[in-house]
Motif scaffolding. Structure first.
Motif, PDB file in Angstrom:
ATOM      1  N   VAL A 132       0.861  -1.192   0.000  1.00  0.00           N
ATOM      2  CA  VAL A 132       0.000   0.000   0.000  1.00  0.00           C
ATOM      3  C   VAL A 132       0.889   1.231   0.000  1.00  0.00           C
ATOM      4  N   ILE A 133       0.580   2.151  -0.862  1.00  0.00           N
ATOM      5  CA  ILE A 133       1.326   3.404  -0.917  1.00  0.00           C
ATOM      6  C   ILE A 133       0.413   4.491  -0.337  1.00  0.00           C
ATOM      7  N   ILE A 134       0.768   4.986   0.824  1.00  0.00           N
ATOM      8  CA  ILE A 134      -0.032   6.064   1.417  1.00  0.00           C
ATOM      9  C   ILE A 134       0.410   7.342   0.704  1.00  0.00           C
ATOM     10  N   ASP A 135      -0.495   7.858  -0.117  1.00  0.00           N
ATOM     11  CA  ASP A 135      -0.140   8.920  -1.072  1.00  0.00           C
ATOM     12  C   ASP A 135       0.228  10.243  -0.429  1.00  0.00           C
ATOM     13  N   ASN A 136      -0.349  10.490   0.768  1.00  0.00           N
ATOM     14  CA  ASN A 136      -0.246  11.827   1.336  1.00  0.00           C
ATOM     15  C   ASN A 136      -0.618  11.740   2.812  1.00  0.00           C
TER      16      ASN A 136
END
Ligand code: ZN
Ligand code: ZN
Ligand code: ZN
Length: 355
Positions: free
Chosen positions: A107-111
Motif C-alpha cells: 500500500v502506498i499512502i499517497d499523502n
C-alpha cells in the motif's frame, strides 16, 4: 453535441475489446452508480494511515523523504492478495490449473492528508509520488527474477472499490503478466511488425492531426464527421491526455508520453514533473465535470520477460484513468462489450470546457 449514435467501436490496440456507444435518449441500460460522498477530512484520529498512527500499520517499507517527516509511505498490505509465503503447491487438475500466488502486495499512502484528492495535491508532491512508484517498481523487479509484472494502481472513492478512505495507491507484484497488458503488448507488437510503427505513437499523431468522416455503408451518406483532434483533453510539454475513441468507461482518459517510451521506469525526474502537472489538470477536469470524481487508475508498462524483450519499439507506457459512474450490468459481464451512453467526442468536449 454530436448526433445520436448507436455504433460498436473496436479498440484499435486490442481488437477483441469493443464498446457499444448508444446515446439515444431514454436508452439507458445502465444504472447510475450511487456515489457515496468523498471523505475530505484532513486528519482522522483513528485512521491507520494518518500521521501519528504509524504503529497501526505493518512496518514501513519505504518512506519519502524519511520516516519522521514522511510525505509518502509504503507499507505491506494487511490483507495481501499475493504473498511470498507458499500456501499450496501448484495445482493441476486437468483443465483447471493454478499458479502459486507468489508476489507482493503493498500500500502506498499517497499523502499524510487523509482526504485530499489528486487534483488538490501540490504538483511537486505528485511528481514525488510517481517517482516513488517508479523506485518501488524497480526495487521489486530487482528483488526477485520470478516477478513478471508490477501493477501500480489507485482506487479513489467508495464507488471505485477503495475500502480505506485515506488516500492511497497499491502495488501488486506478480509472477504472471496480466491479460490486459499481455494483449496490448502482443497486439502492438503485431502492428509494429506490419507497419514498422508504434500503434500508440500512431494514435497520438492521429489525435493531433486528422479528421475522419463516417459514411453510411448502404447509402454512402455522411453520418458524421469526426475531428479526431477532439480527443485531446490536455497537453503538456511531454505528455498528452486523450479520450480513447473506443472508451469502455464514459469518462475514461489515457495519458501517454508524446515521445515514444516503452517503460515507465525509464521516465526521468523531468518527465515525472511534467506528468504530474498534466495529471493534476486532467483530474481537475474530471472532478469538475463529475462533481467529485471516483476513479481507478493504473499504469501499463512493458513487462519484464523474455517473450516481450523485443517490444521496446512497439509498446508505449501509459496511465489509464477510469472514473466510475455506472455499474457494469449482466450484458457487459456476459458479452465483454461495454456500453457508453455518452459519445467519447461529447465527453472529451465537456472535459476540455471544464476549466
Ligand atoms: Zn487518514
Ligand atoms: Zn510509441
Ligand atoms: Zn493500457
Amino acid at each position: 453535441m454530436t448526433a445520436e449514435l448507436r455504433e460498436i467501436r473496436i479498440n484499435p490496440i486490442v481488437p477483441s475489446e469493443s464498446v457499444l456507444i448508444a446515446t439515444a435518449r431514454g436508452s439507458r441500460p445502465q444504472k447510475a452508480e450511487e456515489l457515496a460522498p468523498r471523505d475530505s477530512r484532513v486528519h482522522v484520529d483513528r485512521c491507520p494511515f494518518c500521521t501519528g498512527n504509524e504503529e497501526k500499520t505493518p512496518p514501513t517499507i519505504l518512506a519519502v523523504p524519511d520516516e519522521q517527516a514522511w510525505a509518502i509511505r509504503i507499507v505491506e498490505n494487511l490483507y495481501p492478495v499475493l504473498g511470498d509465503d507458499r500456501t499450496q503447491q501448484d495445482l493441476n487438475l486437468g483443465l483447471q490449473q493454478t499458479i502459486d500466488g507468489y508476489g507482493r502486495h503493498e500500500v502506498i499512502i499517497d499523502n499524510p492528508n487523509h482526504g485530499i484528492a489528486h487534483h488538490e495535491m501540490d504538483v511537486n508532491h505528485l511528481a514525488m509520488l510517481f517517482g516513488t512508484y517508479r523506485q518501488r517498481m524497480a526495487e521489486l523487479y530487482e528483488s526477485d527474477p520470478r516477478l513478471r509484472y508490477v501493477l501500480v494502481f489507485k482506487n479513489f472513492g467508495p464507488a471505485a472499490g477503495a475500502s480505506i478512505k485515506h488516500t492511497h495507491s497499491q502495488l501488486i507484484a506478480m509472477p504472471i503478466i496480466p491479460e490486459n497488458v499481455y494483449n496490448e503488448v502482443e497486439h502492438s507488437r503485431n502492428y509494429y511488425r506490419k507497419y514498422h510503427q508504434c500503434i500508440f505513437c500512431s494514435l497520438i499523431d492521429e489525435a493531433l492531426t486528422f479528421e475522419a468522416t463516417i459514411y453510411n455503408r448502404e447509402s454512402g451518406e455522411v453520418r458524421h464527421k469526426v475531428d479526431v483532434g477532439q480527443y485531446v483533453i490536455e497537453r503538456s510539454e511531454r505528455f498528452i491526455a486523450i479520450k480513447p475513441f473506443a472508451s469502455r468507461y464514459e469518462w475514461e482518459v489515457h495519458i501517454l508520453p508524446t515521445q515514444h517510451q516503452s517503460n515507465f521506469m525509464k521516465a526521468t525526474a523531468e518527465d515525472l514533473a511534467d506528468f504530474a502537472k498534466l495529471l493534476k489538470r486532467t483530474m481537475q477536469r474530471l472532478d469538475k465535470v463529475l462533481s467529485g470524481a471516483q476513479y481507478n487508475y493504473y499504469f501499463h508498462t512493458v513487462p519484464r520477460c523474455d517473450e516481450f524483450k523485443d517490444c521496446d519499439a512497439s509498446y508505449h507506457w501509459h496511465m489509464e484513468i477510469c472514473p466510475r459512474t455506472t455499474i457494469p450490468s449482466g450484458f457487459e459481464l456476459g458479452s465483454g462489450l461495454f456500453i457508453s451512453t455518452i459519445s467519447p467526442e461529447d465527453a472529451a468536449q465537456k472535459l476540455r470546457d471544464a476549466i
